[in-house]
Structure formats: structure tokens, C-alpha cells
Design an enzyme around this catalytic site. Structure first.
Site, PDB file in Angstrom:
ATOM      1  N   SER A 141      -3.816  40.743  54.011  1.00  0.00           N
ATOM      2  CA  SER A 141      -4.736  41.750  53.455  1.00  0.00           C
ATOM      3  C   SER A 141      -4.809  42.942  54.400  1.00  0.00           C
ATOM      4  O   SER A 141      -4.573  42.793  55.617  1.00  0.00           O
ATOM      5  CB  SER A 141      -6.130  41.128  53.311  1.00  0.00           C
ATOM      6  OG  SER A 141      -7.087  42.127  53.061  1.00  0.00           O
ATOM      7  N   TYR A 154     -13.337  36.567  58.106  1.00  0.00           N
ATOM      8  CA  TYR A 154     -12.284  36.829  57.102  1.00  0.00           C
ATOM      9  C   TYR A 154     -11.228  37.776  57.670  1.00  0.00           C
ATOM     10  O   TYR A 154     -10.029  37.507  57.597  1.00  0.00           O
ATOM     11  CB  TYR A 154     -12.882  37.417  55.824  1.00  0.00           C
ATOM     12  CG  TYR A 154     -11.827  37.835  54.809  1.00  0.00           C
ATOM     13  CD1 TYR A 154     -10.962  36.889  54.253  1.00  0.00           C
ATOM     14  CD2 TYR A 154     -11.667  39.166  54.424  1.00  0.00           C
ATOM     15  CE1 TYR A 154      -9.979  37.264  53.336  1.00  0.00           C
ATOM     16  CE2 TYR A 154     -10.692  39.540  53.508  1.00  0.00           C
ATOM     17  CZ  TYR A 154      -9.848  38.590  52.966  1.00  0.00           C
ATOM     18  OH  TYR A 154      -8.864  38.961  52.076  1.00  0.00           O
TER      19      TYR A 154
END
Ligand SMILES: NC(=O)c1ccc[n+]([C@@H]2O[C@H](COP(=O)([O-])OP(=O)(O)OC[C@H]3O[C@@H](n4cnc5c(N)ncnc54)[C@H](OP(=O)(O)O)[C@@H]3O)[C@@H](O)[C@H]2O)c1
Length: 259
Positions: A141, A154
Site C-alpha cells: 500500500s 497498519y
């Protein structure tokens, strides 16, 4: 030429994983699809079997506990399923203050986003190396390019995944394994009456469709691997933050992330 091996897609029952599985079926890959919930997974597997001349194996597995990736790799090897393309897609991102989020949920996220990827890759590599065509696609990501306060664990899992994947690309190049590291920004979801997506309407330009991300991935796979950052705005923001002093970035991101 029709591949005779399997592509394994984790998290294949919806979202980006589903888009990868559809594209792979179009390309005549036999498929192993993995997710936790049986019903959507089996329904999708059946849809692909009906619409494409490929073999589709659906495996219900929860990859968020230590050892789960290793067990899945062992299960595939025991059953003689030759994986030639591994798509490590399953993952999720918790948002909120680190100290207020559940510790066990954060550890599950670390396990799914990182440990399962390492275990699956390690477990499947020896057999994958024996295949003629061989590749690994890791879905990371843009969150991994900088610390993100209020999504701290995250962002760290995606930083790990990007670093691991880019390093692996170099290690495995000589062995003929193509590694693609995919770093999407925001991915659009289908709007339904049950699930309206107001942010997508407001900030349309920063969203990519799953199909766009998949198309960019296969373009880079065909070129021999590398980093994929879909979307001009994502590419620009990653470039631009290199020009900002490193200690300033988390402060700026904290403001945007908390808002
Ligand atoms: N969506 C975004 O905006 C975005 C942006 C950047 C990067 N990404 C990355 O892209 C990947 C896919 O994201 P997505 O938004 O498409 O996800 P999604 O729509 O939430 O789908 C997740 C998939 O993974 C499966 N899954 C979830 N937990 C699992 C577990 N513990 N074990 C096995 N399978 C599990 C889900 O099925 P079950 O629930 O049945 O298990 C589902 O098939 C992730 O790695 C994510 O971090 C997403």
C-alpha cells in the site's frame, strides 16, 4: 499458452483479490482461492468454473494466526497443487489510536499482512522454483511509504511488506522468479444501497478501481517485475514527500490522518 500450474490468490472473495482472480481466470490460470468465509468464496469459485475453462479450488482459511500461512503451504504441497503464481493479497488496516485499539486485533493484522506472507512465500518457494513460469505479487500500500499516526501499526505492516518484497525481487531475479510489489492508494468499492460510498464521490480523483490496479500489475509482471504505484496522484505524493524533511512528514500526516 495456457498455464498448467495454479495461481494462488489470498483474500480472493471480494475487493482487489476478486479482481486478480477474475483476470487470472481470463488468462486461463487454474486457481486456488483463499478466504475465511465459505459462502462468498464458494459462490465466486463456482462462477469462475462456469465462465472459464479452468480448475478452481476454494480453501477456507484464516491466515491471521501464527503458523496459518505455513499450514496452507503444507496443505497445497501435500495435495500436489503446483503454484506458479502467488498473489499475497489478503490484508486489512486498522485505524485509530494505537493505545486504544485492541492489541489482539493489531497482532492479527501483523500476522495477516506480514507473517502469513512470509510463511506462504517460504513454504511455496521450493516448488515454485521448479516451475517454468514463476511469479509473486505482493499487495502492499502507499501507506507503507511513511509513518501514519492513527494507523501506525497498519502503515508499519505495509512498510515491512514493501521492503521485504522489493528485496526479494532482487534475490529471486537470477532464479527466474518475477516479483511485483503493488502499492495502491485508495481503491474504489462498488456502491450499493446498503453500502454508499460518499468519500469516493467527493474525492473521486484519488481512487483507483480494482481493475486499474490489476491492469498495472500485469503490465509490470510482463516487464519482469518491479514496483507498481497505481495513479498519477499517488506517484506524485510519494515523490513529493521525499522533498520534505523526514521528521516533518509524520506531523503532516498526523493532521490529515486525524481529520
Ligand atoms: N481497499 C483499499 O483502499 C486498499 C488500499 C491499499 C492497499 N490495500 C490492500 O489491498 C489488499 C486487499 O484489500 P481490499 O480492500 O480488496 O480488501 P477487502 O475488500 O476487505 O477483502 C479482503 C479479502 O481478504 C479476505 N480475508 C480477510 N481477512 C482474512 C484472513 N484473516 N484470512 C484469510 N483471508 C482473509 C476476505 O474474505 P473473508 O472476510 O471471508 O476472509 C476478502 O476476500 C489488502 O492487502 C489491503 O491492505 C487496499
Amino acid at each position: 499458452m495456457k498455464p498448467d500450474g495454479y495461481a494462488l490468490v489470498t483474500g480472493a472473495s471480494r475487493g482487489l483479490g476478486m479482481a486478480y482472480a477474475r483476470e487470472l481466470a481470463e488468462r486461463r490460470y487454474n486457481l486456488v482461492l483463499v478466504a475465511r468465509h465459505a459462502e462468498p468464496l464458494q459462490t465466486f469459485a463456482e462462477e469462475l468454473r462456469r465462465s472459464h475453462p479452468v480448475s478452481v479450488i476454494a480453501i477456507e482459511a484464516d491466515l491471521s494466526s501464527p503458523g496459518a500461512g505455513r499450514s496452507l503451504a503444507e496443505q497445497l504441497l501435500r495435495n500436489g497443487i503446483a503454484v506458479e503464481l502467488l498473489v499475497n493479497n489478503a490484508g486489512f488496516g486498522l485505524r485509530g489510536e494505537f493505545r486504544r485499539l485492541s492489541l489482539s486485533r493489531q497482532l492479527e493484522m501483523l500476522c495477516l499482512n506480514n507473517q502469513a506472507v512470509v510463511e506462504l512465500t517460504y513454504g511455496l518457494l521450493p516448488a515454485l522454483l521448479e516451475r517454468k513460469q514463476k511469479g509473486i505479487i505482493n499487495i502492499s500500500s502507499t501507506a507503507g511509504f511513511q509513518p501514519i499516526p492513527f494507523a501506525s501499526a497498519y502503515a508499519a505492516t505495509k512498510a515491512f511488506l514493501t521492503t521485504f518484497s522489493l528485496a526479494l525481487e532482487q534475490e529471486l531475479h537470477a532464479a527466474g522468479v518475477t516479483v511485483v510489489t503493488v502499492c495502491p492508494g485508495r481503491i474504489s468499492k462498488k456502491e450499493t444501497p446498503d453500502s454508499p460510498q460518499p468519500a469516493q464521490k467527493k474525492w473521486g480523483a484519488i481512487y483507483q478501481s480494482p481493475e486499474d490496479v490489476v491492469r498495472d500489475t500485469f503490465r509490470v509482471l510482463a516487464k519482469g517485475g518491479g514496483l507498481v504505484v497505481p495513479g498519477a496522484l499517488n506517484k506524485f505524493s510519494i515523490f513529493a514527500q521525499r522533498l520534505i524533511p523526514r521528521k516533518v512528514v509524520p506531523r503532516l500526516v498526523a493532521k490529515m490522518s486525524k481529520a
